[in-house]
Design a protein around this motif. Structure first.
Motif, PDB file in Angstrom:
ATOM      1  N   PHE A 170      37.199  36.411   3.655  1.00 35.86           N
ATOM      2  CA  PHE A 170      38.042  35.582   4.514  1.00 35.86           C
ATOM      3  C   PHE A 170      37.204  34.569   5.290  1.00 35.86           C
ATOM      4  O   PHE A 170      37.498  33.373   5.304  1.00 35.86           O
ATOM      5  CB  PHE A 170      38.802  36.493   5.479  1.00 35.86           C
ATOM      6  CG  PHE A 170      39.747  35.780   6.378  1.00 35.86           C
ATOM      7  CD1 PHE A 170      40.966  35.318   5.905  1.00 35.86           C
ATOM      8  CD2 PHE A 170      39.422  35.548   7.718  1.00 35.86           C
ATOM      9  CE1 PHE A 170      41.846  34.644   6.734  1.00 35.86           C
ATOM     10  CE2 PHE A 170      40.302  34.879   8.540  1.00 35.86           C
ATOM     11  CZ  PHE A 170      41.512  34.422   8.058  1.00 35.86           C
ATOM     12  N   VAL A 171      36.156  35.052   5.892  1.00 37.19           N
ATOM     13  CA  VAL A 171      35.337  34.186   6.742  1.00 37.19           C
ATOM     14  C   VAL A 171      34.514  33.199   5.917  1.00 37.19           C
ATOM     15  O   VAL A 171      34.380  32.027   6.281  1.00 37.19           O
ATOM     16  CB  VAL A 171      34.414  35.030   7.640  1.00 37.19           C
ATOM     17  CG1 VAL A 171      33.326  34.169   8.270  1.00 37.19           C
ATOM     18  CG2 VAL A 171      35.238  35.716   8.723  1.00 37.19           C
ATOM     19  N   LEU A 172      33.998  33.659   4.801  1.00 38.84           N
ATOM     20  CA  LEU A 172      33.191  32.744   3.994  1.00 38.84           C
ATOM     21  C   LEU A 172      34.053  31.640   3.383  1.00 38.84           C
ATOM     22  O   LEU A 172      33.569  30.551   3.088  1.00 38.84           O
ATOM     23  CB  LEU A 172      32.436  33.522   2.907  1.00 38.84           C
ATOM     24  CG  LEU A 172      31.378  34.494   3.454  1.00 38.84           C
ATOM     25  CD1 LEU A 172      30.708  35.285   2.338  1.00 38.84           C
ATOM     26  CD2 LEU A 172      30.321  33.768   4.284  1.00 38.84           C
ATOM     27  N   GLY A 173      35.319  31.932   3.235  1.00 39.39           N
ATOM     28  CA  GLY A 173      36.237  30.873   2.811  1.00 39.39           C
ATOM     29  C   GLY A 173      36.393  29.835   3.911  1.00 39.39           C
ATOM     30  O   GLY A 173      36.214  28.640   3.703  1.00 39.39           O
ATOM     31  N   GLN A 174      36.690  30.307   5.099  1.00 38.76           N
ATOM     32  CA  GLN A 174      36.846  29.382   6.213  1.00 38.76           C
ATOM     33  C   GLN A 174      35.575  28.604   6.492  1.00 38.76           C
ATOM     34  O   GLN A 174      35.612  27.448   6.907  1.00 38.76           O
ATOM     35  CB  GLN A 174      37.243  30.168   7.454  1.00 38.76           C
ATOM     36  CG  GLN A 174      38.627  30.756   7.313  1.00 38.76           C
ATOM     37  CD  GLN A 174      38.989  31.548   8.525  1.00 38.76           C
ATOM     38  OE1 GLN A 174      38.121  31.945   9.290  1.00 38.76           O
ATOM     39  NE2 GLN A 174      40.269  31.767   8.704  1.00 38.76           N
TER      40      GLN A 174
END
Lengths: 209, 209, 209, 209
Positions: A170-174
DNA sequence: AATGAATGAGTCTTCATTCAT
DNA sequence: TATGAATGAAGACTCATTCAT
């Protein structure tokens, strides 16, 4: 968790929806440029194509606009993900596909994602939980995908690791959005997707065997 | 890249330093609570222990405070990292240690890190580059560590992969702070460190050997 | 009952007093013309001789001005009464004198009295008691005078009658101000005083004896 | 003096009357609670049972509502007085009765009376005279009663005294409403009536004879 | 150097009134 | 006739910044 209701004076539900669409669209474009705090309600009204008085027929306070915007962005991300991902088979290929699509959605909506992450903190104590809840749902989606893979014996992960891994995805996408000033100079989206997928799946330790 | 100069009317350098220390300390505690925009210059002055007039002897505009704060937080993180990490030997163990220490620093300074990430966007076009530059330096630090490991044959990573991996480490560290509402309910810091380190190093594919 | 405190940002007590005097003076003249609700804070600031920002250094909300005004008017009436009446001897003459002086004070301050009676209702639930309390003090003054006369055997009145009579005097005085559109066309102040005094003292029944 | 006309767009007289009745009833209940200025036209419309658009079919401006309300309240007081008093015989008994009935009417309609006295000042320069005129009619009624008594030799009063006395009665009646916070704690209506009547009639000087 | 009073542009929000349906 | 969405002028209040002392 039910949506928080933003009260409108106008009764016609159809109209409320239409006007709020205008509003959200106008507001996002403004928040992108100057952030929530530096945007005035008058500007929002103008960008929405109606008067300040009309704006306040559809919201109670300025913060409502922010809530509506965050809510909408999440729905948008969610919707696109669902459409794209649909069924997940629990294979490495379908896992890769899911990540690729998530990253693509983030890329498509990077301004929106940015807005949300930079401004969500300005939500009132009342609204914040609703937005965080949506975030948890997104993470949960990744958890489910991972779980399927684990069930299929494709991955070996404990419960805890699944949860964390989902957060990481999730965070690496953002990250693609909120660190674009660095990342998007270094990689194309395709490169980013490939590299991250590799890194996530492969592990970086040399295989000694 | 040289520090951006924040002009002070007061000439006595010693005093400027002292007053700005008071200011930064006061401001951070306020920004933590209410964010930059909702904090007034009066409040900053009060929390700093001097009058609004005096505040303006040491800055030109409110935004200067934010710049000073961000600048300071980075220095703080940097300093703690250096003290902790010091020499790096290019072994897996020392790599693990570096990550553990970075995460610990983030944990220690999580409020500060939060402030910086939520408010940096409010910096003017003028100040922003200086802060982003500091961020790049942090990432570069991880790159160097990774490079050493690669040079030692411990990891096998391309140039591109090193860069991305460094970003990932950087972001996953911050994640501990800005997603604490979720993560810190699930893991202790020690668990988080161990799990992340594992995930980063091991890869999650079952080893078919 | 202690005065309700109206908080000022400015610390210098002397200055606060001075500015509030300007404010009260300006506000009364405006309230006379257009009432509290139709007067804007900007107008009050202007009439007070300073900027809107400065106005708010000395009050918290618009209503504070009204409270200050009411408070001041009462003090003014009170002060003038005390100076005039001073000692009261409990004779018919000194009773007459007291009434005459009260009516004269009302006449002098009729605009102010009018303002107070028309606007006091706009005071918040918090402030109102303080103003009503002052009113009770005025009534109590008349009660004391009447009591002295009764003690001296000049009047024959029960406790209840004294209270009511005091209210009557109080209201018939104010009547001179708030019904001036009728009364002041019919009588001069002197005539009014004489007639009312007569009516109050004499009773109107024919003396059958 | 003719009634001031409040123009309506709607032609059907019957309907106008009906709608205005609804309006007045709704408005009075609102004005009681929050006063004229703090009541919005939307609230009035709602309390009247129709839409804001409809409201404006029956009035030209918000102030018209206030005029209509004041007008109605006076009519109400008047009507009740007439019904009650009817014929007046010029005796002390019938004088006492008149006062008692006036006070009772005030007691019945105290909220309405309060509204009128507190809000009448907000009437425009155009409407005010019509309302003041009604007030004079009320006073005139008392004058007439007194005159009859004087003609019958029951009272000895000059022309001037009659006028003033009439005003006093009028005001001391209203006093029961607008000083209820003090008076109604001290007396029941019956006590008030008896005491006031006594005080008005007897005079308070000891009878030396 | 330090103070804090003064400033006024700027912000959110309300609400009387209009008018197309 | 009735409705209620739209309007925008106007109002209360804030706050970054200046400057005389």
């Amino acid at each position: 968790m039910k949506k928080r209701e933003v009260l409108a004076s106008v009764k016609d539900e159809r109209l409320v929806k239409k006007r709020r669409n205008q509003m959200i669209k106008g507001a996002i474009s403004l928040f992108k440029q100057k952030g929530f705090h530096r945007t005035t309600t008058r500007e929002i009204a103008k960008a929405s194509g109606f008067s300040i008085g009309t704006l306040y027929e559809y919201i109670r306070q300025k913060e409502d606009v922010l809530y509506l915007v965050c809510d909408r962005i999440y729905d948008e991300v969610h919707e696109r993900m669902e459409k794209d991902i649909g069924t997940h088979h629990g294979t490495i290929e379908s896992f890769k596909l899911a990540i690729a699509r998530y990253f693509k959605v983030i890329d498509d909506l990077q301004d929106e994602v940015l807005v949300m992450y930079q401004e969500a903190k300005s939500l009132s104590k009342e609204s914040l939980p609703y937005v965080l809840n949506k975030e948890m749902q997104m993470v949960a989606m990744f958890e489910k995908i991972l779980q399927t893979c684990v069930n299929n014996g494709v991955f070996q992960l404990t419960e805890q690791e699944i949860q964390l891994f989902a957060h990481n995805i999730f965070v690496l996408g953002q990250m693609w959005a909120f660190r674009r000033w660095a990342l998007q100079k270094m990689y194309t989206l395709e490169e980013y997707i490939e590299l991250q997928t590799d890194l996530l799946l492969r592990g970086i330790m040399e295989k000694r065997s």
